[in-house]
Design an enzyme around this catalytic site. Structure first.
Site, mmCIF file in Angstrom:
data_model
loop_
_atom_site.group_PDB
_atom_site.id
_atom_site.type_symbol
_atom_site.label_atom_id
_atom_site.label_comp_id
_atom_site.label_asym_id
_atom_site.label_seq_id
_atom_site.Cartn_x
_atom_site.Cartn_y
_atom_site.Cartn_z
ATOM 1 C CD GLU A 60 43.908 42.216 34.058
ATOM 2 O OE1 GLU A 60 44.679 42.609 33.169
ATOM 3 O OE2 GLU A 60 43.057 42.964 34.577
ATOM 4 C CB VAL A 61 41.647 39.732 31.370
ATOM 5 C CG1 VAL A 61 41.346 41.179 31.683
ATOM 6 C CG2 VAL A 61 40.477 39.117 30.612
ATOM 7 C CG ASP A 62 42.977 39.473 24.441
ATOM 8 O OD1 ASP A 62 42.110 40.324 24.194
ATOM 9 O OD2 ASP A 62 43.659 38.902 23.568
ATOM 10 C CG ASP A 63 36.866 42.036 28.055
ATOM 11 O OD1 ASP A 63 36.219 41.129 27.510
ATOM 12 O OD2 ASP A 63 36.319 42.992 28.647
ATOM 13 C CE1 TYR A 92 42.606 37.251 36.272
ATOM 14 C CE2 TYR A 92 41.125 39.090 35.864
ATOM 15 C CZ TYR A 92 41.843 38.011 35.406
ATOM 16 O OH TYR A 92 41.803 37.688 34.069
ATOM 17 N N PRO A 93 42.181 37.663 42.477
ATOM 18 C CG PRO A 93 44.158 36.533 42.973
ATOM 19 C CD PRO A 93 43.140 36.695 41.906
ATOM 20 C CD1 TRP A 136 33.756 40.382 37.373
ATOM 21 C CD2 TRP A 136 34.043 41.450 35.427
ATOM 22 N NE1 TRP A 136 34.583 41.469 37.601
ATOM 23 C CE2 TRP A 136 34.780 42.144 36.416
ATOM 24 C CE3 TRP A 136 34.088 41.938 34.105
ATOM 25 C CZ2 TRP A 136 35.527 43.281 36.147
ATOM 26 C CZ3 TRP A 136 34.844 43.079 33.852
ATOM 27 C CH2 TRP A 136 35.538 43.735 34.861
HETATM 28 P P1 G4P Z 1 41.642 44.718 26.876
HETATM 29 O O1 G4P Z 1 41.624 45.865 25.916
HETATM 30 O O2 G4P Z 1 42.960 44.555 27.575
HETATM 31 O O3 G4P Z 1 41.116 43.458 26.316
HETATM 32 O O4 G4P Z 1 40.713 45.100 28.062
HETATM 33 P P2 G4P Z 1 39.568 46.158 28.003
HETATM 34 O O5 G4P Z 1 40.177 47.502 27.764
HETATM 35 O O6 G4P Z 1 38.487 45.672 27.164
HETATM 36 O O7 G4P Z 1 39.103 46.095 29.511
HETATM 37 C C1 G4P Z 1 38.874 47.238 30.218
HETATM 38 C C2 G4P Z 1 39.258 47.004 31.656
HETATM 39 O O8 G4P Z 1 38.443 45.943 32.171
HETATM 40 C C3 G4P Z 1 40.694 46.535 31.846
HETATM 41 O O9 G4P Z 1 41.103 47.039 33.098
HETATM 42 C C4 G4P Z 1 40.577 45.028 31.984
HETATM 43 O O10 G4P Z 1 41.649 44.532 32.763
HETATM 44 C C5 G4P Z 1 39.267 44.935 32.730
HETATM 45 N N1 G4P Z 1 38.598 43.653 32.548
HETATM 46 C C6 G4P Z 1 38.069 43.138 31.427
HETATM 47 N N2 G4P Z 1 37.498 41.950 31.679
HETATM 48 C C7 G4P Z 1 37.692 41.729 33.011
HETATM 49 C C8 G4P Z 1 37.303 40.670 33.887
HETATM 50 O O11 G4P Z 1 36.673 39.686 33.516
HETATM 51 N N3 G4P Z 1 37.665 40.788 35.183
HETATM 52 C C9 G4P Z 1 38.365 41.859 35.646
HETATM 53 N N4 G4P Z 1 38.668 41.885 36.943
HETATM 54 N N5 G4P Z 1 38.733 42.896 34.859
HETATM 55 C C10 G4P Z 1 38.391 42.813 33.556
HETATM 56 P P3 G4P Z 1 42.111 48.227 33.209
HETATM 57 O O12 G4P Z 1 41.447 49.481 32.759
HETATM 58 O O13 G4P Z 1 43.378 47.838 32.515
HETATM 59 O O14 G4P Z 1 42.330 48.316 34.748
HETATM 60 P P4 G4P Z 1 42.967 47.230 35.740
HETATM 61 O O15 G4P Z 1 41.791 46.534 36.366
HETATM 62 O O16 G4P Z 1 43.796 46.282 34.937
HETATM 63 O O17 G4P Z 1 43.738 48.061 36.668
HETATM 64 MG MG MG Z 2 43.975 45.223 32.888
#
Ligand code: G4P
Ligand code: MG
Length: 198
Positions: free
Chosen positions: A137-140, A193-194, A190
Site C-alpha cells: 500500500e505504501v512506500d514509506d 487507509y479504510p 500519515w
Molecule cells: P516501507 O519499508 O514499506 O516503506 O514501510 P516501513 O517499513 O517504513 O513502514 C512500517 C510500517 O508502517 C508498514 O506497515 C507500513 O505499511 C506502515 N506505514 C508507513 N506509513 C504509513 C502510513 O502513512 N499509513 C499507514 N496506515 N501505514 C503506514 P507494516 O509493518 O507492513 O504493517 P501493515 O500495516 O501493512 O500490516
Molecule cells: Mg504495509
C-alpha cells in the site's frame, strides 16, 4: 437491458448515478436506479484519509501505468497486511496467482528492530524465471521493499516490478533494476487507509 451511468462532482463529493432498465417484455419493465455518494480523499495538515472507493481508483491508476509499460506479471506478491487488499483488487486485472508475504520490523512491544521478522514467505518455484509484481500500500522508508526485493533476487526472477498506491515524498535509497509503479506521489503525512478505521 439498458444501462446509463454518470458522475456528478459537487463540492468535492463524487455522486455516481447508475440507472439500469430491464425490458422483460412489453408489459414488464424493471427500473433500478442506484445512487452512490463517494467522498473524495480528505486531507488535513497531518493526515490523509482514504475511502475504499479511493483505493479502487488508486489501484486502477497504478494498473493503467503497469499496462502502459507493457510489463506482464506472471505472479502477484502482496506484502501483508497493507498490500493484501490492493493486491486482491489488482488481481481483477490479471488472472494470475496472488501470493502473500509478511514481514515487519517490530517486536511484540511495537519497538523497531534492526532485523526483519519474516512471518510468511513464498516458494522459490513461484519466483524463478517469472515476472514478479510486488504490491504494497505504501512506500514509506522503503526498508521493507528493499528487504523483499533482495530476497527475491536470490530466487532469480525474470523481472521484478513493484506497485504501490502511495510513494511518500522523502529521501530514500533507489531500487536498482526494478520496474517501479506508484499510483500517487504523496506528501509525507500519515495516511489513514479504510482498513485502519475503527
Ligand atoms: P516501507 O519499508 O514499506 O516503506 O514501510 P516501513 O517499513 O517504513 O513502514 C512500517 C510500517 O508502517 C508498514 O506497515 C507500513 O505499511 C506502515 N506505514 C508507513 N506509513 C504509513 C502510513 O502513512 N499509513 C499507514 N496506515 N501505514 C503506514 P507494516 O509493518 O507492513 O504493517 P501493515 O500495516 O501493512 O500490516
Ligand atoms: Mg504495509
Amino acid at each position: 437491458m439498458l444501462l446509463i451511468n454518470f458522475n456528478i462532482f459537487l463540492l468535492g463529493i463524487n455522486i455516481k448515478i447508475n440507472i439500469k432498465i430491464l425490458f422483460l417484455n412489453c408489459d414488464n419493465i424493471i427500473l433500478n436506479i442506484s445512487l452512490y455518494v463517494n467522498v473524495n480523499k480528505m486531507e488535513s495538515d497531518k493526515k490523509i484519509y482514504y475511502t475504499y472507493e479511493n483505493i479502487h481508483s488508486l489501484v486502477k491508476n497504478v494498473a493503467k501505468k503497469i499496462k502502459t509499460s507493457n510489463f506482464e506479471p506472471d505472479v502477484l506478491i502482496a506484502i501483508g497486511g497493507g498490500g493484501y487488499i490492493p493486491g486482491r483488487i489488482l488481481r481483477n486485472e490479471y488472472k494470475k496467482p496472488l501470493i502473500g508475504v509478511s514481514v515487519n520490523y517490530y517486536d511484540e512491544n511495537d519497538k523497531i528492530q534492526e532485523k526483519a521478522n519474516v512471518f510468511q514467505w513464498i516458494e522459490k518455484k513461484h519466483v524463478k524465471n517469472k515476472n514478479i509484481l510486488i504490491i504494497d500500500e505504501v512506500d514509506d522508508t522503503r526498508k521493507t521493499l528493499h528487504f523483499i526485493v533482495e530476497k527475491m533476487r536470490k530466487y532469480k526472477p525474470k523481472e521484478i516490478a513493484i506497485a504501490v498506491l502511495n510513494n511518500k515524498k522523502k529521501e530514500k535509497e533507489p531500487l536498482e533494476n526494478v520496474k517501479y509503479f506508484c499510483s500517487e506521489e504523496t506528501e509525507d503525512k500519515w495516511i489513514v487507509y479504510p482498513w485502519d478505521y475503527y
